[in-house]
Design a protein around this motif. Structure first.
Motif, PDB file in Angstrom:
ATOM      1  N   GLY A 396      -2.798   3.868   6.745  1.00 50.93           N
ATOM      2  CA  GLY A 396      -3.250   5.052   6.066  1.00 50.93           C
ATOM      3  C   GLY A 396      -3.992   4.591   4.721  1.00 50.93           C
ATOM      4  N   GLY A 397      -3.949   3.226   4.420  1.00 49.72           N
ATOM      5  CA  GLY A 397      -4.606   2.827   2.920  1.00 49.72           C
ATOM      6  C   GLY A 397      -3.655   3.014   1.868  1.00 49.72           C
ATOM      7  N   ASP A 398      -2.522   3.327   2.324  1.00 51.95           N
ATOM      8  CA  ASP A 398      -1.658   3.227   0.955  1.00 51.95           C
ATOM      9  C   ASP A 398      -1.035   1.778   0.598  1.00 51.95           C
ATOM     10  OD1 ASP A 398      -1.758   5.851   0.532  1.00 51.95           O
ATOM     11  OD2 ASP A 398      -0.378   6.487   2.299  1.00 51.95           O
ATOM     12  N   ILE A 399      -1.230   0.837   1.449  1.00 47.05           N
ATOM     13  CA  ILE A 399      -0.907  -0.433   1.275  1.00 47.05           C
ATOM     14  C   ILE A 399      -2.213  -1.273   1.684  1.00 47.05           C
ATOM     15  CG2 ILE A 399       0.884  -2.225   1.614  1.00 47.05           C
ATOM     16  CD1 ILE A 399       2.638  -0.338   2.770  1.00 47.05           C
ATOM     17  N   ARG A 400      -2.538  -2.166   0.484  1.00 51.19           N
ATOM     18  CA  ARG A 400      -3.628  -3.125   0.723  1.00 51.19           C
ATOM     19  C   ARG A 400      -3.042  -3.968   2.065  1.00 51.19           C
ATOM     20  NH1 ARG A 400      -5.760  -6.266  -4.233  1.00 51.19           N
ATOM     21  NH2 ARG A 400      -4.408  -8.028  -3.343  1.00 51.19           N
ATOM     22  N   GLN A 430      11.488  -6.770  -5.369  1.00 51.43           N
ATOM     23  CA  GLN A 430      10.697  -7.071  -6.284  1.00 51.43           C
ATOM     24  C   GLN A 430       9.155  -7.113  -5.926  1.00 51.43           C
ATOM     25  OE1 GLN A 430      11.714  -7.800  -9.620  1.00 51.43           O
ATOM     26  NE2 GLN A 430       9.655  -7.782  -9.998  1.00 51.43           N
ATOM     27  N   LYS A 431       9.079  -7.467  -4.722  1.00 55.88           N
ATOM     28  CA  LYS A 431       7.368  -7.599  -4.162  1.00 55.88           C
ATOM     29  C   LYS A 431       6.860  -6.076  -4.354  1.00 55.88           C
ATOM     30  CE  LYS A 431       6.070 -10.835  -2.530  1.00 55.88           C
ATOM     31  NZ  LYS A 431       4.938 -12.060  -3.227  1.00 55.88           N
ATOM     32  N   ILE A 432       7.671  -5.165  -3.738  1.00 57.87           N
ATOM     33  CA  ILE A 432       7.064  -3.670  -3.952  1.00 57.87           C
ATOM     34  C   ILE A 432       6.887  -3.382  -5.309  1.00 57.87           C
ATOM     35  CG2 ILE A 432       7.692  -1.376  -3.350  1.00 57.87           C
ATOM     36  CD1 ILE A 432       9.324  -2.769  -0.726  1.00 57.87           C
ATOM     37  N   ASP A 433       7.877  -3.566  -6.167  1.00 60.38           N
ATOM     38  CA  ASP A 433       7.842  -2.988  -7.493  1.00 60.38           C
ATOM     39  C   ASP A 433       6.457  -3.788  -8.237  1.00 60.38           C
ATOM     40  OD1 ASP A 433      10.064  -1.805  -7.214  1.00 60.38           O
ATOM     41  OD2 ASP A 433      11.373  -3.317  -8.310  1.00 60.38           O
ATOM     42  N   ASP A 434       6.083  -5.133  -7.900  1.00 68.17           N
ATOM     43  CA  ASP A 434       5.189  -5.566  -8.659  1.00 68.17           C
ATOM     44  C   ASP A 434       3.762  -5.417  -8.055  1.00 68.17           C
ATOM     45  OD1 ASP A 434       6.967  -7.459 -10.095  1.00 68.17           O
ATOM     46  OD2 ASP A 434       6.443  -9.331  -8.419  1.00 68.17           O
ATOM     47  N   ARG A 435       3.658  -5.138  -6.648  1.00 66.22           N
ATOM     48  CA  ARG A 435       2.295  -4.630  -5.981  1.00 66.22           C
ATOM     49  C   ARG A 435       2.255  -3.038  -6.489  1.00 66.22           C
ATOM     50  NH1 ARG A 435       1.840  -9.245  -6.200  1.00 66.22           N
ATOM     51  NH2 ARG A 435       1.784 -10.653  -4.418  1.00 66.22           N
ATOM     52  N   ALA A 436       3.183  -2.111  -6.536  1.00 73.34           N
ATOM     53  CA  ALA A 436       3.285  -0.793  -6.938  1.00 73.34           C
ATOM     54  C   ALA A 436       2.560  -1.043  -8.325  1.00 73.34           C
ATOM     55  CB  ALA A 436       4.296  -0.123  -6.948  1.00 73.34           C
ATOM     56  N   GLY A 437       3.149  -1.977  -9.224  1.00 80.74           N
ATOM     57  CA  GLY A 437       2.495  -1.908 -10.623  1.00 80.74           C
ATOM     58  C   GLY A 437       1.044  -2.391 -10.673  1.00 80.74           C
ATOM     59  N   GLU A 438       0.728  -2.941  -9.830  1.00 83.38           N
ATOM     60  CA  GLU A 438      -0.586  -3.438  -9.897  1.00 83.38           C
ATOM     61  C   GLU A 438      -1.621  -2.588  -9.006  1.00 83.38           C
ATOM     62  OE1 GLU A 438      -0.507  -7.527  -8.400  1.00 83.38           O
ATOM     63  OE2 GLU A 438      -1.139  -6.804  -6.162  1.00 83.38           O
ATOM     64  N   GLY A 439      -1.159  -1.609  -8.438  1.00 78.05           N
ATOM     65  CA  GLY A 439      -1.904  -0.604  -7.551  1.00 78.05           C
ATOM     66  C   GLY A 439      -2.115  -0.919  -6.300  1.00 78.05           C
ATOM     67  N   THR A 440      -1.664  -2.096  -5.734  1.00 78.34           N
ATOM     68  CA  THR A 440      -2.215  -2.371  -4.162  1.00 78.34           C
ATOM     69  C   THR A 440      -1.034  -1.883  -3.182  1.00 78.34           C
ATOM     70  OG1 THR A 440      -0.949  -4.331  -4.512  1.00 78.34           O
ATOM     71  CG2 THR A 440      -3.336  -4.581  -4.791  1.00 78.34           C
ATOM     72  N   VAL A 441      -0.104  -0.841  -3.779  1.00 69.70           N
ATOM     73  CA  VAL A 441       0.856  -0.117  -3.137  1.00 69.70           C
ATOM     74  C   VAL A 441       0.876   1.231  -3.786  1.00 69.70           C
ATOM     75  CG1 VAL A 441       2.992   0.154  -1.993  1.00 69.70           C
ATOM     76  CG2 VAL A 441       2.034  -1.978  -2.010  1.00 69.70           C
ATOM     77  N   SER A 442       0.712   2.273  -3.238  1.00 71.70           N
ATOM     78  CA  SER A 442       0.786   3.458  -3.724  1.00 71.70           C
ATOM     79  C   SER A 442       2.132   3.895  -4.427  1.00 71.70           C
ATOM     80  CB  SER A 442       0.123   4.630  -2.950  1.00 71.70           C
ATOM     81  OG  SER A 442       0.866   5.053  -1.823  1.00 71.70           O
ATOM     82  N   SER A 443       2.271   4.807  -5.112  1.00 69.75           N
ATOM     83  CA  SER A 443       3.600   4.848  -5.717  1.00 69.75           C
ATOM     84  C   SER A 443       4.428   5.834  -4.680  1.00 69.75           C
ATOM     85  CB  SER A 443       3.377   5.690  -6.869  1.00 69.75           C
ATOM     86  OG  SER A 443       2.579   7.194  -6.708  1.00 69.75           O
TER      87      SER A 443
END
Length: 463
Positions: A396-400, A430-443
């Motif tokens: 769906g494009g919410d995760i790179r 931690q990986k999810i938090d990091d990727r959400a912070g950089e915008g590659t995973v939607s909130s």
């Protein structure tokens, strides 16, 4: 290298102690070693000849990517005869190479597409930094518990750099070399894409398009009938992608980022539903005479399944008919023998079927039943729910796509017995938090993944 140097226990540069010889090839030895300073296991690469390993170290050190084996250090060791030997210290990887896997079996399309997408992602990052690997092949791709890793940047070069030797050692391996390299053209990103196409071809068939070992055999095979073709049983989208990667013209080949996108779509594509499962469908119809609507219960599926379901439905209809008759059957009332009592009153107009009279007073308050406890989620189901959330987020494009690949690779050890589950769950969180912070995973998707991780952590405590 002499026969008695190095040996297990040799200390290099007063820091790296060799433990075990892991692999020996035509150009180097790979040793398992201990970093005495930092107290961690590492891999040490020692060249067998005049190979310039500092070049490999510099090339690989420029690239920081989860699918590229990390380079930790470059040092020089003094041999017993006083000569100096350079060496590279690298990330020590567990697992096996794609070549070792192919010695046992071919790789199914979904997994081959997943591996290829990870390699393409790493190549896209390398090409963006101007680095060309020049030797993409099964032996240089590792399958590890933490994901797919590209190894050996020993003959890597900057894009467009001319070859600086006459031996052909920088050309790569004959079965995987791009055709323009045979004409003396410098390596470009398309060179690696050709190697990736050969890798994809070999993973699903067991052999490369040109199954040769020498340059002479390659020249003969290219002049006699051309390369082997992928079997038509494979999906057309996959065959078309591989054929474009293997195009004779480098300009016609797709970029590594495009290959990554197409392969990710292939391995995340859901499997088609099984036609063997029977299903129920309500089909509106009309009663006899067309006066009132009726409902028909249709059954689909194989004939044997339909017959079995038809018997079950017939029994159900009979049982329901009996229940309705019992409810509407006139009740026998107990009548007193006293003749002075009047007979029971009879309604002059029958009530409409299924009609009820609204009560004039509120019904008595009833106690709500105690809710049943939610079923306990099994550990395997919790892992599957997290995997599905990642795959749907990527689709769906919410995760790179590369982040989805990384998360799924981190999830793989959780499907095996043993291991510190809570530690692995913490790494994923931690990986999810990091990727959400950089915008590659939607909130929103990050919130879903955290919820799935909480379920997974809870399920792991009941194993």
């Amino acid at each position: 290298m002499s026969e008695d140097w190095p040996i297990a226990g040799t200390l290099l540069a007063s820091r790296y102690r060799l433990v075990e010889l892991l692999e020996i090839g035509g150009m180097s030895q790979i040793w398992r070693a201990d970093d005495d300073l930092l107290g961690r296991p590492v891999a040490v690469k020692l060249p067998l000849g005049a190979q310039v390993v500092w070049r490999e170290a510099r090339m690989a050190a420029k690239l920081q990517h989860p699918n590229i084996a990390a380079v930790h250090d470059y040092r020089e060791a003094v041999r017993p005869d006083g000569s100096v030997t350079p060496f590279v210290v690298m990330e020590l990887l567990a697992g096996e190479s794609v070549a070792a896997r192919l010695d046992r079996e071919t790789i199914g399309l979904p997994e081959a597409a997943r591996i290829g997408a990870a390699v393409a992602d790493a190549l896209a990052a390398a090409h963006a930094s101007g680095v060309i690997h020049r030797d993409i092949k099964p032996g240089n791709v590792m399958l590890t518990p933490t994901g797919v890793k590209i190894l050996d940047f020993g003959i890597s070069a900057t894009a467009g750099e001319p070859d600086d030797d006459e031996s052909g050692s920088t050309f790569g391996t004959p079965a995987y070399v791009a055709p323009e390299r045979l004409d003396g053209m410098p390596a470009e990103p398309a060179t690696d894409v050709y190697g990736l196409g050969v890798l994809l071809f070999e993973m699903v068939t067991g052999d490369p398009p040109y199954p040769v070992d020498t340059w002479e055999e390659l020249a003969e095979a290219r002049s006699n009938g051309g390369p082997r073709r992928l079997p038509p049983t494979l999906p057309a989208a996959f065959r078309d992608l591989v054929n474009r990667c293997l195009d004779e013209s480098p300009e016609a080949r797709p970029a590594a980022s495009e290959v990554r996108f197409d392969l990710t779509a292939l391995w995340l594509k859901p499997a088609p539903p099984s036609p063997a499962a029977a299903s129920w469908a309500y089909v509106p119809g009309r009663a006899a005479g067309g006066r009132a609507p009726a409902t028909t219960l249709a059954l689909t599926g194989p004939p044997a399944r339909r017959r079995a379901l038809a018997v079950s439905v017939t029994a159900l209809v009979v049982a329901l008919a009996g229940l309705i008759a019992a409810v509407n059957w006139p009740r026998e009332e107990k009548i007193d023998a006293n003749p002075e009592l009047p007979p029971p009153a009879v309604a002059s107009t029958p009530a409409a079927p299924f009609e009820t009279t609204r009560p004039t007073t509120p019904p008595p308050t009833s106690t709500s039943p105690t809710p049943k406890p939610a079923p306990t989620l099994s550990f395997d189901d919790a892992v599957g729910r997290f995997r599905t959330a990642v795959e749907r987020g990527a689709a769906g494009g919410d995760i790179r796509s590369d982040v989805a690949t990384d998360l799924l690779n981190l999830l793989k050890p959780l499907t095996r017995s043993g291991g510190d589950v809570s530690s692995q769950v913490s790494q994923l969180r931690q990986k999810i938090d990091d990727r959400a912070g950089e915008g590659t995973v939607s909130s929103a998707q990050a919130a879903v993944l955290r919820s799935r991780l909480a379920d997974l952590d809870k399920a792991s405590r009941t194993m």
